[in-house]
Design a protein around this motif. Structure first.
Motif, short mmCIF file in Angstrom:
data_model
loop_
_atom_site.label_atom_id
_atom_site.label_comp_id
_atom_site.label_asym_id
_atom_site.label_seq_id
_atom_site.Cartn_x
_atom_site.Cartn_y
_atom_site.Cartn_z
N MET A 25 -1.64 5.22 9.20
CA MET A 25 -0.42 5.04 8.22
C MET A 25 -0.97 5.03 6.99
SD MET A 25 2.24 1.82 8.07
CE MET A 25 3.40 2.34 9.48
N GLY A 26 -0.44 6.10 6.28
CA GLY A 26 -1.10 6.03 4.81
C GLY A 26 -0.47 5.15 3.90
N ALA A 27 -1.72 4.73 3.18
CA ALA A 27 -1.36 3.81 2.06
C ALA A 27 -0.28 4.52 1.08
CB ALA A 27 -2.69 3.42 1.31
N SER A 28 -0.34 5.62 0.78
CA SER A 28 0.66 6.25 -0.15
C SER A 28 2.00 5.96 0.55
CB SER A 28 0.35 7.88 0.00
OG SER A 28 0.52 8.30 1.15
N LEU A 29 2.22 5.63 1.71
CA LEU A 29 3.52 5.16 2.38
C LEU A 29 3.88 3.84 2.39
CD1 LEU A 29 4.20 7.92 5.18
CD2 LEU A 29 5.28 7.91 3.07
N ALA A 30 2.83 3.00 2.31
CA ALA A 30 2.74 1.57 2.62
C ALA A 30 4.05 0.95 1.83
CB ALA A 30 1.52 0.77 2.29
N GLY A 92 -7.57 -1.39 8.07
CA GLY A 92 -7.36 -2.21 9.12
C GLY A 92 -6.07 -1.89 9.85
N SER A 93 -6.20 -1.84 11.29
CA SER A 93 -5.01 -1.84 12.16
C SER A 93 -4.03 -0.55 11.75
CB SER A 93 -4.14 -2.95 11.80
OG SER A 93 -4.95 -4.23 12.44
N HIS A 94 -4.89 0.69 11.68
CA HIS A 94 -4.16 1.81 11.55
C HIS A 94 -3.93 2.10 10.15
CE1 HIS A 94 -4.00 2.59 16.11
NE2 HIS A 94 -3.73 1.25 16.13
N VAL A 95 -4.27 1.51 9.19
CA VAL A 95 -3.66 1.71 7.91
C VAL A 95 -4.88 2.27 6.88
CG1 VAL A 95 -2.52 0.57 5.86
CG2 VAL A 95 -2.10 -0.08 8.16
N GLY A 96 -4.83 3.30 6.39
CA GLY A 96 -5.83 3.86 5.63
C GLY A 96 -5.20 4.76 4.53
N GLY A 97 -6.22 5.44 3.90
CA GLY A 97 -6.02 6.59 2.84
C GLY A 97 -7.42 7.05 2.36
N GLN A 140 -2.67 -0.57 -5.39
CA GLN A 140 -3.42 -2.01 -5.08
C GLN A 140 -4.19 -1.98 -3.85
OE1 GLN A 140 -3.06 -4.40 -7.04
NE2 GLN A 140 -1.66 -3.63 -8.69
N SER A 141 -3.68 -1.11 -2.73
CA SER A 141 -4.17 -1.26 -1.44
C SER A 141 -5.66 -0.77 -1.72
CB SER A 141 -3.41 -0.31 -0.56
OG SER A 141 -2.31 -0.94 -0.43
N TYR A 142 -5.71 0.47 -2.45
CA TYR A 142 -7.17 0.96 -2.74
C TYR A 142 -8.10 0.20 -3.62
CZ TYR A 142 -4.98 5.38 -1.32
OH TYR A 142 -4.53 6.43 -0.31
N MET A 143 -7.48 -0.64 -4.33
CA MET A 143 -8.34 -1.93 -5.10
C MET A 143 -8.84 -2.77 -4.16
SD MET A 143 -6.64 -2.10 -9.03
CE MET A 143 -4.83 -1.82 -8.71
N SER A 144 -7.80 -3.14 -3.44
CA SER A 144 -8.33 -4.14 -2.40
C SER A 144 -9.39 -3.71 -1.70
CB SER A 144 -7.19 -4.59 -1.65
OG SER A 144 -7.32 -5.40 -0.50
N ALA A 145 -9.30 -2.28 -0.99
CA ALA A 145 -10.36 -1.79 -0.27
C ALA A 145 -11.48 -1.70 -0.91
CB ALA A 145 -9.84 -0.48 0.48
N THR A 146 -11.83 -1.41 -2.26
CA THR A 146 -13.07 -1.09 -2.70
C THR A 146 -13.34 -2.20 -3.70
OG1 THR A 146 -11.74 -0.23 -4.65
CG2 THR A 146 -12.07 1.46 -3.08
N ARG A 181 2.04 -5.88 6.01
CA ARG A 181 3.21 -5.31 6.40
C ARG A 181 3.10 -4.11 7.05
NH1 ARG A 181 6.63 -1.44 3.44
NH2 ARG A 181 8.89 -1.62 3.99
N ALA A 182 2.10 -3.09 6.54
CA ALA A 182 1.86 -1.69 7.14
C ALA A 182 1.23 -1.99 8.50
CB ALA A 182 1.07 -0.94 6.16
#
Length: 267
Positions: A25-30, A92-97, A140-146, A181-182
């Motif tokens: 599930m892409g972070a661009s859609l989250a 995590g849990s199928h979410v990425g980008g 925000q998701s990408y900043m969290s990941a990095t 949520r994602a």
């Protein structure tokens, strides 16, 4: 005016388009407001086919990333992990980008988007958080990941090549909210409720899932992700209850003879 050449070009794009559905599930859609839409997209419930003209627009957006990166280099920015070397993140849990780029000297990620005129004017007036909340969630998701504290959002107007830039600070609360949520949507077996019961509401009116949610359209795609036997697990894998084992990515689009349509996809 003859459209013969355009028709041939568009037909080529439609015939040779090799875009495959994402396994994650892409972070661009989250940040998409409708949980049902996200669940159906993640389950590959409907084949989202696009006309050649739209596929060309997608390609233009991808090509813009190289142009923007070159221009940033020209004015002194160092950009890493761009182009074919983009940084892929697992949330995590199928979410990425995939991140458009890293600005090491600014300790920031880079997010590049193209906009039609109306969208760009809205961006100028309201800023990215209000005008494009999905883009904000993606960053925000990408900043969290990095672990990076900032993001540079760079939008390009496709009509006149104007550029909009905005520095965005990391919001840990927002990132956690939408990543969780994602993850929840991806790993739940139940079909979420629609965002609206009104098919004429603007959010539903042009949605590719409208026919299923508000009409008589049936889900015809038969593969592992629409099968009643499969589940998306929190560790990022899929499991088949019928065969009592994991489902490799390469087999998910094929399914097997034991296929049974997921109860929530039967109308």
């Amino acid at each position: 005016m003859s459209t013969d050449i355009q028709d041939k070009i568009d037909n080529w794009y439609e015939k040779f388009n090799d875009d495959r559905p994402r396994y994650h599930m892409g972070a661009s859609l989250a940040g998409h407001p409708c949980e049902r839409y996200l669940w159906l997209i993640f389950r590959w419930a409907k084949d989202e086919s696009f006309p050649g003209r739209v596929l060309r627009l997608f390609e233009r957006g991808q090509n813009e990333e190289d142009i923007v990166t070159r221009n940033l280099n020209r004015i002194g920015f160092k950009v890493n992990n761009c182009g074919e070397n983009q940084l892929v993140v697992d949330l995590g849990s199928h979410v990425g980008g995939s991140i458009d780029g890293i600005l090491p000297d600014e300790n920031a990620i880079l997010e590049i988007k193209t906009h039609a005129l109306k969208s760009f004017e809205s961006l100028l007036k309201e800023g990215v958080a209000v005008s494009k909340p999905q883009h904000m969630v993606q960053m925000q998701s990408y900043m969290s990941a990095t672990g990076l504290p900032k993001a540079l959002y760079l939008g390009v107007c496709k009509n006149d090549d104007r550029i909009y830039t905005e520095w965005v600070d990391f919001d840990a609360e927002m990132a956690e909210k939408y990543i969780e949520r994602a993850q929840r949507i991806a790993t739940q077996d139940e079909l979420p409720a629609p965002l609206s019961e009104n098919p004429s509401w603007w959010g539903c009116k042009f949605c590719s899932m409208k026919g299923f949610c508000h009409g008589e359209d049936k889900i015809e795609r038969k593969h592992c992700r629409t099968c009643a036997h499969s589940s998306a697990l929190e560790d990022g894998t899929w499991f088949c209850e019928h065969h009592k084992g994991p489902i490799d990515n390469q087999y998910q689009a094929e399914g097997c003879k034991a296929f049974e349509m997921h109860d929530h996809l039967i109308k």
